[in-house]
Design a protein around this motif. Structure first.
Motif, mmCIF file in Angstrom:
data_model
loop_
_atom_site.group_PDB
_atom_site.id
_atom_site.type_symbol
_atom_site.label_atom_id
_atom_site.label_comp_id
_atom_site.label_asym_id
_atom_site.label_seq_id
_atom_site.Cartn_x
_atom_site.Cartn_y
_atom_site.Cartn_z
ATOM 1 N N GLY A 7 -11.451 55.491 84.466
ATOM 2 C CA GLY A 7 -10.998 56.777 84.986
ATOM 3 C C GLY A 7 -9.496 56.903 85.164
ATOM 4 O O GLY A 7 -9.030 57.794 85.887
ATOM 5 N N TYR A 8 -8.727 56.031 84.515
ATOM 6 C CA TYR A 8 -7.269 56.076 84.618
ATOM 7 C C TYR A 8 -6.653 56.657 83.347
ATOM 8 O O TYR A 8 -7.156 56.440 82.238
ATOM 9 N N ASN A 9 -5.548 57.372 83.522
ATOM 10 C CA ASN A 9 -4.720 57.797 82.397
ATOM 11 C C ASN A 9 -3.582 56.801 82.234
ATOM 12 O O ASN A 9 -3.248 56.049 83.162
ATOM 13 N N VAL A 10 -2.944 56.799 81.061
ATOM 14 C CA VAL A 10 -1.884 55.833 80.770
ATOM 15 C C VAL A 10 -0.631 56.561 80.300
ATOM 16 O O VAL A 10 -0.696 57.433 79.427
ATOM 17 N N ILE A 11 0.508 56.209 80.889
ATOM 18 C CA ILE A 11 1.810 56.708 80.446
ATOM 19 C C ILE A 11 2.590 55.524 79.885
ATOM 20 O O ILE A 11 2.735 54.490 80.554
ATOM 21 N N ILE A 12 3.088 55.648 78.655
ATOM 22 C CA ILE A 12 3.760 54.540 77.986
ATOM 23 C C ILE A 12 5.253 54.805 77.868
ATOM 24 O O ILE A 12 5.672 55.890 77.437
ATOM 25 N N SER A 13 6.064 53.825 78.247
ATOM 26 C CA SER A 13 7.514 53.901 78.109
ATOM 27 C C SER A 13 7.995 52.752 77.231
ATOM 28 O O SER A 13 7.530 51.622 77.363
ATOM 29 N N GLN A 14 8.960 53.045 76.355
ATOM 30 C CA GLN A 14 9.515 52.046 75.448
ATOM 31 C C GLN A 14 10.978 51.787 75.800
ATOM 32 O O GLN A 14 11.779 52.715 75.866
ATOM 33 N N THR A 15 11.328 50.522 76.021
ATOM 34 C CA THR A 15 12.694 50.197 76.427
ATOM 35 C C THR A 15 13.638 49.975 75.252
ATOM 36 O O THR A 15 14.852 49.947 75.436
ATOM 37 N N ASN A 16 13.088 49.782 74.056
ATOM 38 C CA ASN A 16 13.921 49.421 72.898
ATOM 39 C C ASN A 16 14.783 48.196 73.195
ATOM 40 O O ASN A 16 15.942 48.121 72.789
ATOM 41 N N GLU A 17 14.198 47.259 73.932
ATOM 42 C CA GLU A 17 14.849 45.976 74.266
ATOM 43 C C GLU A 17 16.088 46.151 75.133
ATOM 44 O O GLU A 17 16.960 45.285 75.182
ATOM 45 N N SER A 18 16.184 47.270 75.849
ATOM 46 C CA SER A 18 17.351 47.540 76.692
ATOM 47 C C SER A 18 17.007 47.353 78.171
ATOM 48 O O SER A 18 16.043 47.938 78.672
ATOM 49 N N PHE A 19 17.809 46.566 78.866
ATOM 50 C CA PHE A 19 17.615 46.354 80.301
ATOM 51 C C PHE A 19 17.804 47.662 81.064
ATOM 52 O O PHE A 19 17.015 47.995 81.961
ATOM 53 N N LEU A 20 18.851 48.421 80.723
ATOM 54 C CA LEU A 20 19.121 49.667 81.428
ATOM 55 C C LEU A 20 17.984 50.662 81.231
ATOM 56 O O LEU A 20 17.602 51.380 82.169
ATOM 57 N N ARG A 21 17.431 50.721 80.023
ATOM 58 C CA ARG A 21 16.290 51.592 79.772
ATOM 59 C C ARG A 21 15.083 51.138 80.592
ATOM 60 O O ARG A 21 14.305 51.955 81.085
ATOM 61 N N GLU A 22 14.924 49.819 80.711
ATOM 62 C CA GLU A 22 13.803 49.272 81.473
ATOM 63 C C GLU A 22 13.892 49.705 82.936
ATOM 64 O O GLU A 22 12.891 50.120 83.542
ATOM 65 N N VAL A 23 15.076 49.612 83.516
ATOM 66 C CA VAL A 23 15.278 50.035 84.908
ATOM 67 C C VAL A 23 15.011 51.531 85.040
ATOM 68 O O VAL A 23 14.313 51.985 85.956
ATOM 69 N N SER A 24 15.562 52.309 84.098
ATOM 70 C CA SER A 24 15.380 53.759 84.127
ATOM 71 C C SER A 24 13.915 54.140 83.974
ATOM 72 O O SER A 24 13.403 55.012 84.694
ATOM 73 N N ASP A 25 13.216 53.473 83.051
ATOM 74 C CA ASP A 25 11.795 53.765 82.833
ATOM 75 C C ASP A 25 10.961 53.428 84.065
ATOM 76 O O ASP A 25 10.027 54.154 84.420
ATOM 77 N N THR A 26 11.293 52.307 84.704
ATOM 78 C CA THR A 26 10.572 51.903 85.918
ATOM 79 C C THR A 26 10.712 52.964 87.001
ATOM 80 O O THR A 26 9.725 53.386 87.619
ATOM 81 N N ASN A 27 11.941 53.423 87.208
ATOM 82 C CA ASN A 27 12.184 54.448 88.232
ATOM 83 C C ASN A 27 11.490 55.761 87.874
ATOM 84 O O ASN A 27 10.924 56.435 88.743
ATOM 85 N N ALA A 28 11.523 56.109 86.596
ATOM 86 C CA ALA A 28 10.896 57.359 86.164
ATOM 87 C C ALA A 28 9.381 57.327 86.381
ATOM 88 O O ALA A 28 8.779 58.318 86.809
ATOM 89 N N LEU A 29 8.765 56.196 86.086
ATOM 90 C CA LEU A 29 7.324 56.075 86.274
ATOM 91 C C LEU A 29 6.951 56.150 87.754
ATOM 92 O O LEU A 29 5.961 56.795 88.128
ATOM 93 N N VAL A 30 7.750 55.501 88.603
ATOM 94 C CA VAL A 30 7.484 55.554 90.045
ATOM 95 C C VAL A 30 7.630 56.987 90.549
ATOM 96 O O VAL A 30 6.816 57.473 91.343
ATOM 97 N N ASN A 31 8.666 57.680 90.079
ATOM 98 C CA ASN A 31 8.872 59.073 90.484
ATOM 99 C C ASN A 31 7.764 59.979 89.974
ATOM 100 O O ASN A 31 7.534 61.058 90.534
ATOM 101 N N SER A 32 7.085 59.531 88.923
ATOM 102 C CA SER A 32 5.952 60.293 88.386
ATOM 103 C C SER A 32 4.665 59.983 89.139
ATOM 104 O O SER A 32 3.593 60.431 88.748
ATOM 105 N N ARG A 33 4.782 59.150 90.181
ATOM 106 C CA ARG A 33 3.663 58.813 91.061
ATOM 107 C C ARG A 33 2.564 58.033 90.356
ATOM 108 O O ARG A 33 1.371 58.245 90.622
#
Length: 340
Positions: A93-119
């Protein structure tokens, strides 16, 4: 410095009982004896234990959405992992949101924050090759947000993780090359800060030592990229250094295929002159001429396990879930690139 808050695990450690027993005792569960309830209650009061209200709040406001962070969505191995995650998640019963960092640390941090903000209810992550700081992931743990690592993991944080036995896979690949007569085996290793790189290198070295083959550090070549071009470029480097070799164990299939093409372009026969084994079992590996021997990883199963661990944690009582590591076996697939 302010002391960290007391947790159920602290109480369990003091009383030499399990965190789940402490959790049930605090909830006055009928299965727990009066003596245990009394001991737990008294120690909780003494240590000024307070429930993790953030974690409780998050559990009560679930969105039934899982965030997934991967380095590359085009990578065959990661695509199979995503399929495994979705297989378990959607059935639960879960949906999945996928984020791709393209091997970038800064993208990884940004994606993590974006997912948390998306609840999202939690995050499944495989770290980028640039990642050396894990504060963004530690922040998730501090906020009571479930976190599970897969494939590329962080050993510094006490979270669940799903990995393959990279050491054994590399050992089997290298020993296979030795068994067909290779004496001078190049290892094209991956990005240095990743645990999978270290584990595969260690497996390669262990196989050499077991078979009394001298270790030559000049034959261990660092590959920062996981591409065809990188494999081809590193072969050119080996020839520029006038190094001789009769076997190659590549950290991944793409680099291995690039090396094979570069050798073929130089008129060097694979496997007659140089035998090659890769790692991951991309679909293209079996289509090459010659087909590439490789170490197969159970990507689909890895995704399933990661999703299962997340669901277990997200549905467990506060501090009751104990993080654990699932280690999956690899399989050596022998094809024409290493048949002599």
């Amino acid at each position: 410095m302010k002391n960290p808050p007391v947790t159920i695990k602290d109480i369990a450690r003091e009383l030499n009982i399990s965190p789940s027993t402490v959790s049930r005792a605090l909830k006055d569960h009928p299965d727990i004896s009066k003596e245990t309830k009394k001991a737990v209650s008294e120690l909780a009061a003494k240590l000024n234990y307070q429930p993790n209200l953030i974690a409780l709040s998050l559990r009560k406001s679930k969105t039934n959405t899982i965030g997934v962070i991967i380095p590359e969505i085009v990578h065959f191995f990661f695509s199979t992992i995503i399929s495994g995650i979705e297989d378990v998640a959607y059935k639960a019963g879960y949906n999945v949101i996928i984020s791709q960092t393209n091997e970038s640390f800064l993208r990884e941090v940004s994606d993590t924050n974006a997912l948390v903000n998306s609840r999202v209810d939690g995050i499944l992550a495989s770290v980028s090759k640039e990642t050396v700081s894990y504060d963004h992931f530690k922040n998730l743990i501090d906020r009571g947000i479930p976190l599970v690592f897969f494939d590329r993991v962080c050993e510094e944080l006490n979270t669940s993780r799903v990995i393959v036995d990279d050491y054994d896979g590399a050992f089997q690949a290298t020993e296979h090359l030795i068994s067909i007569g290779c004496k001078t085996i190049v290892h094209l290793e991956g990005p240095k800060n990743l645990d999978i790189t270290k584990n595969r290198r260690d497996g390669y070295l262990a196989a050499l030592k077991k078979n009394n083959i001298p270790i030559d550090e000049n034959l261990i070549i660092h590959c920062e990229q996981t591409t065809f071009d990188e494999g081809s470029r590193q072969i050119a480097t080996l020839f520029d250094k006038k190094l001789t070799f009769d076997g190659i164990f590549a950290n991944n299939d793409m680099v291995g295929i690039g090396a094979m093409i570069a050798l073929r372009d130089r008129g060097i026969s694979v496997p007659k002159d140089v035998a090659i084994v890769g790692f991951s079992d991309w679909e293209i590996s079996s289509l090459m001429q010659p087909s590439l021997s490789t170490v197969s990883q159970p990507g689909f199963e890895m995704g399933q396990k990661a999703a299962q661990l997340f669901i277990e944690q997200s549905e467990a009582d506060e501090d009751e879930f104990v993080p654990r590591t699932e280690v999956l076996k690899t399989k050596l697939i022998i094809r024409k690139s290493s048949m002599r």
